[in-house]
Scaffold this motif. Structure first.
Motif, PDB file in Angstrom:
ATOM      1  N   VAL A   5      10.450  47.602 -17.905  1.00 27.82           N
ATOM      2  CA  VAL A   5      11.870  47.485 -17.872  1.00 27.82           C
ATOM      3  C   VAL A   5      12.361  45.944 -18.121  1.00 27.82           C
ATOM      4  O   VAL A   5      11.691  45.315 -17.042  1.00 27.82           O
ATOM      5  CB  VAL A   5      12.551  48.194 -16.826  1.00 27.82           C
ATOM      6  N   ILE A   6      12.841  45.542 -19.052  1.00 29.00           N
ATOM      7  CA  ILE A   6      13.246  44.282 -19.081  1.00 29.00           C
ATOM      8  C   ILE A   6      14.534  44.049 -18.382  1.00 29.00           C
ATOM      9  O   ILE A   6      15.659  44.729 -18.816  1.00 29.00           O
ATOM     10  CB  ILE A   6      13.331  43.775 -20.582  1.00 29.00           C
ATOM     11  N   SER A   7      14.700  43.197 -17.621  1.00 31.66           N
ATOM     12  CA  SER A   7      16.055  43.003 -16.798  1.00 31.66           C
ATOM     13  C   SER A   7      17.289  42.498 -17.793  1.00 31.66           C
ATOM     14  O   SER A   7      16.883  41.879 -18.932  1.00 31.66           O
ATOM     15  CB  SER A   7      15.952  42.023 -15.685  1.00 31.66           C
ATOM     16  N   GLN A   8      18.616  42.999 -17.746  1.00 30.65           N
ATOM     17  CA  GLN A   8      19.354  42.861 -18.278  1.00 30.65           C
ATOM     18  C   GLN A   8      19.738  41.307 -18.343  1.00 30.65           C
ATOM     19  O   GLN A   8      20.240  40.644 -19.280  1.00 30.65           O
ATOM     20  CB  GLN A   8      20.830  43.346 -17.780  1.00 30.65           C
ATOM     21  N   ILE A   9      19.399  40.600 -17.335  1.00 31.51           N
ATOM     22  CA  ILE A   9      19.712  39.140 -17.200  1.00 31.51           C
ATOM     23  C   ILE A   9      18.629  38.358 -18.084  1.00 31.51           C
ATOM     24  O   ILE A   9      19.054  37.496 -18.926  1.00 31.51           O
ATOM     25  CB  ILE A   9      19.218  38.764 -15.674  1.00 31.51           C
ATOM     26  N   HIS A  13      19.925  36.535 -21.486  1.00 32.19           N
ATOM     27  CA  HIS A  13      19.347  34.960 -21.536  1.00 32.19           C
ATOM     28  C   HIS A  13      18.654  34.731 -22.918  1.00 32.19           C
ATOM     29  O   HIS A  13      19.073  33.799 -23.578  1.00 32.19           O
ATOM     30  CB  HIS A  13      18.322  34.849 -20.273  1.00 32.19           C
TER      31      HIS A  13
END
Lengths: 258, 249, 238
Positions: A5-9, A13
């Motif tokens: 999972v790649i964070s939304q942040i 960015h």
């Protein structure tokens, strides 16, 4: 491949940077990471190359073994390409038989080499209709940070370029001969993120991209293989940009690997 | 063990085909921390063997049914790459690699403090890039360096080496020809602080006397391998410290 | 965290190395006793604390401790809880009873979803290392925007600095909000350029965590990158 999972942040960015024409590692959109090539690293192989594209590292080894030709091409050598996404290379790679991604990867690399005519298979004939040389290209991912397509293509090409055909070792000839190489097929892979196309995506960029396109060119800048991947789409003008970049970057990479 | 050759494996002066004495091991090179993604890693050469090892974890155990509520499980995957041998090795798992993986995992379980990480998995991947006899010992030796590099608590590091017999001589660390045409092969791994044996196999034919002599040689050599392992880890740590600057806080 | 009275030597040890005689010292952190000797069980530097000898580990991984504040990334949503990756060997479930909202069964996805980033506290770690985290404490919330930087968790104490000196300086000089998770994740939010400078400064701290005068060097770095920034002592947000 299990999903990371790649964070939304992180996603936001990277998108914000791209909106300004920037990438997290400071590269231009059409800039390839640093390429390092080491050949002749495996003595048990007839040819080998360890290639790094930034933090992505792969190893290709060539085995050349006498075998029987196919009926429809009695005088042609046979090429076989395999790629393994071994769990040593990344936490998302799992043990077991080659995954869909590994099979696609091997087939794309294979197509570039085969369709460019990089190897003159006529020169791999031992006795027409009876015996030919079988060339096995086996590629292993060792450290994965995106764009295995180009890393594997480069490793395969560099390993083949420095490989021998073991005529003497197998008692088929007076001496071992260099692999009959006619040109260097180079692939250039781009990812589409939002409306941008970026060359040589790293892991994070790949993870947030919608579509991927690999274009393989030969020494003359002609197109020899393509593969579009990913669930998203590309436009005709995207394709046009990718084709232009593939020719230009292919030239640069050929200079690096000689 | 069963092959026959006219090749003289040990000459009248006790010198082997690669120029070694009977009690001499092949040159060893070990480097720790060679991969970016793995929690710990190691590259090892012994003679013409080239081995790459990565450790991931402790991490969530998959598949779940392998979880142990009292300790971490160590899952080892030993894999020979297609170009690692003269005849191409067909990629994929075979019975030999399953057995070797199991033995290496069990040897490592003897030193790793798995009880600290219940339900977790410590995954060890051993890739044989180039094989020339002795790859299970090379793989285990590399794996214990990679585990230490990953910062996984363990009571000691495990070195491994083989002894065996060829042309009637008891030999240390068999090469490919000696392994193919010799009379016995005995891989062994120990815990240096206690001299416990954590891996032992044998195939071939040796007398009690020969076996005792071989084991003495192998255990002494394992202590030397251990020093090379320690040195590799210390170099790794020193290189990190150096990058961080000379002074302490 | 630095232990009081800890005396770290320069001696590098690896697992199995003898640290001292058991008659002189007791086994401290990352050490064990065997046959009258204290030995190391991880790689690191030999460290004395009062009458114990142990090892200050090099790197390693984050093991959650009750009370730690951490930054988690949601990687799965269930009907009555969320699963978070907190950079530890174990996943961390967040139960609906541990969030500041009233969530109906099966309605979890409306509040937090995969990829969301959350500030958390470790509520409990039991003997079998089962973890529970909570969002029910002041300042804990879902975070958006800014940058998420990940460093080796063992370097976190340097980012904080002695009694918070380093983190205070970073906040003051950059005027950014900075949240430091014990699990090696750091969230920075503020002016875009300043955020990038702080992210870079944190990378420097990670890479040079053992150098002397680190605070001064980081200050110089930020001054060079953000010459217009005034060093006002405005209070930060956390």
């Amino acid at each position: 491949m299990s999903n990371i999972v790649i964070s939304q942040i992180k996603r936001d960015h990277l998108m914000n940077l791209l909106a300004e024409g920037r990438r997290e590692d400071g590269r231009q959109l059409d800039e390839v990471r640093k390429i390092t090539v080491e050949t002749g690293v495996i003595e048990s192989a007839e040819g080998s190359a360890k290639v790094s594209l930034g933090n992505t590292t792969v190893m290709a080894g060539i085995k050349v073994i006498p075998g029987t030709p196919y009926m429809d091409a009695p005088g042609d050598g046979v090429l076989t390409t395999g790629a393994e996404l071994i769990p040593l290379a990344h936490e998302s790679f799992e043990p077991g038989p080659p995954s869909e991604s590994a099979i696609e990867l091997a087939r794309v690399v294979d197509r570039g080499i085969r369709e460019s005519g990089m190897i003159d298979v006529k020169k791999l004939c031992i006795k027409e209709g009876e015996e030919i040389w079988m060339v096995f290209i086996d590629i292993y991912a060792l450290d994965y940070d995106g764009n295995l397509f180009d890393a594997c293509n480069l490793a395969a090409v560099c390993a083949l370029k420095t490989a021998i055909v073991p005529w003497k070792n197998y008692g088929k000839g007076e001496e071992n001969l260099p692999m009959p190489v006619t040109c260097l097929p180079i692939s250039v892979t781009e990812c589409k993120i939002g409306n941008d196309l970026i060359v040589d995506p790293n892991f994070d960029e790949e993870a947030i991209s919608a579509a991927r396109l690999t274009v393989t060119t030969d020494d003359d800048g002609n197109f020899r293989a393509m593969q579009k991947g990913g669930r998203g789409s590309i436009t005709r003008s995207d394709l046009s940009l990718c084709l232009d970049r593939a020719v230009e970057i292919g030239k640069q990479i050929r200079k690096i690997i000689g | 063990m069963s092959g026959h050759t006219d090749m003289v494996l040990v000459d009248e002066n006790g010198i082997r085909i690669d120029g070694r004495r009977v009690d001499e091991k092949r040159p060893i090179k070990i480097e720790a921390g060679v991969l970016k993604n793995a929690s710990g890693s190691c590259y090892l050469e012994i003679g013409k063997n080239k081995v790459l090892c990565a450790v991931y974890g402790p991490r969530e155990c998959r598949p779940r049914h392998l979880q142990d509520p009292t300790k971490a499980v160590i899952q080892v995957k030993y894999n020979m790459e297609a170009y690692s041998v003269t005849d191409r090795k067909r990629p994929g798992t075979d019975r030999r690699s399953v057995e070797i993986s199991k033995l290496i995992a069990e040897a490592l379980e003897c030193v790793v403090q798995t009880e600290l990480y219940p339900r977790a998995s410590i995954d060890v991947y051993i890739e044989i890039l180039q094989a020339n006899a002795g790859t299970r010992c090379a793989g285990l030796t590399a794996a214990s360096v990679a585990l230490a590099d990953a910062g996984i608590p363990m009571r000691d590091i495990v070195p491994a080496i083989a002894c065996g017999k060829a042309d009637g001589n008891v030999l240390l660390d068999l090469n490919k020809e000696e392994d193919n045409y010799g009379q016995a092969d005995v891989p062994i791994a120990i815990v240096p602080s206690t001299d416990e044996i954590v891996l032992l196999q044998m195939d071939g034919n040796m007398t009690r006397e020969e076996l005792d002599h071989g084991l003495d040689m192998a255990i002494a050599a394992a202590h030397e391998v251990y020093e090379i392992q320690r040195d590799a880890l210390k170099r790794r740590y020193a290189s990190i410290s150096k990058k961080e600057g000379e002074s302490d806080e | 965290m630095e232990k009081r009275n800890a005396r770290r030597t320069r001696e590098i040890v690896v697992p199995g190395d003898v640290l001292a005689d058991a008659s002189d010292y007791r086994a401290g952190e990352n050490a064990y006793e065997l046959d009258g000797k204290i030995r190391a069980n991880v790689m690191g530097t030999k460290t004395f604390t009062d009458n114990t000898v142990g090892v200050t580990a090099m790197g390693g991984f984050y093991m959650p401790v009750t009370g730690d504040t951490v930054i988690g990334i949601i990687n799965d949503v269930g009907p009555s809880n969320w699963m978070l990756d907190i950079n530890a060997p174990y996943p961390a479930p967040l139960h609906v009873s541990e969030v500041p909202w009233k969530v109906e069964f099966g309605d979890t996805g409306r509040f937090l979803t995969v990829g969301d980033v959350v500030l958390l506290k470790v509520l409990m770690v039991d003997e079998s290392k089962k973890i529970q985290v909570t969002m029910k404490d002041s300042g804990l919330r879902k975070i958006e925007g800014g940058q998420l930087v990940e460093i080796e968790h063992s370097k976190i104490s340097r980012v904080i600095g002695k009694s918070g000196s380093m983190i205070q300086m970073l906040k003051n000089m950059s005027d950014c909000r900075i949240f430091v998770g014990q699990n090696g994740r750091i969230w920075i939010d503020g002016d875009e350029e300043n955020t990038e400078v702080v992210a870079e400064a944190i990378r420097i701290i990670e890479a040079e965590s053992r150098s002397a005068n680190l605070t001064d060097r980081v200050r110089e770095f930020i001054e060079k990158k953000l010459p217009q920034s005034e060093e006002d002592d405005e209070e930060d947000f956390e």
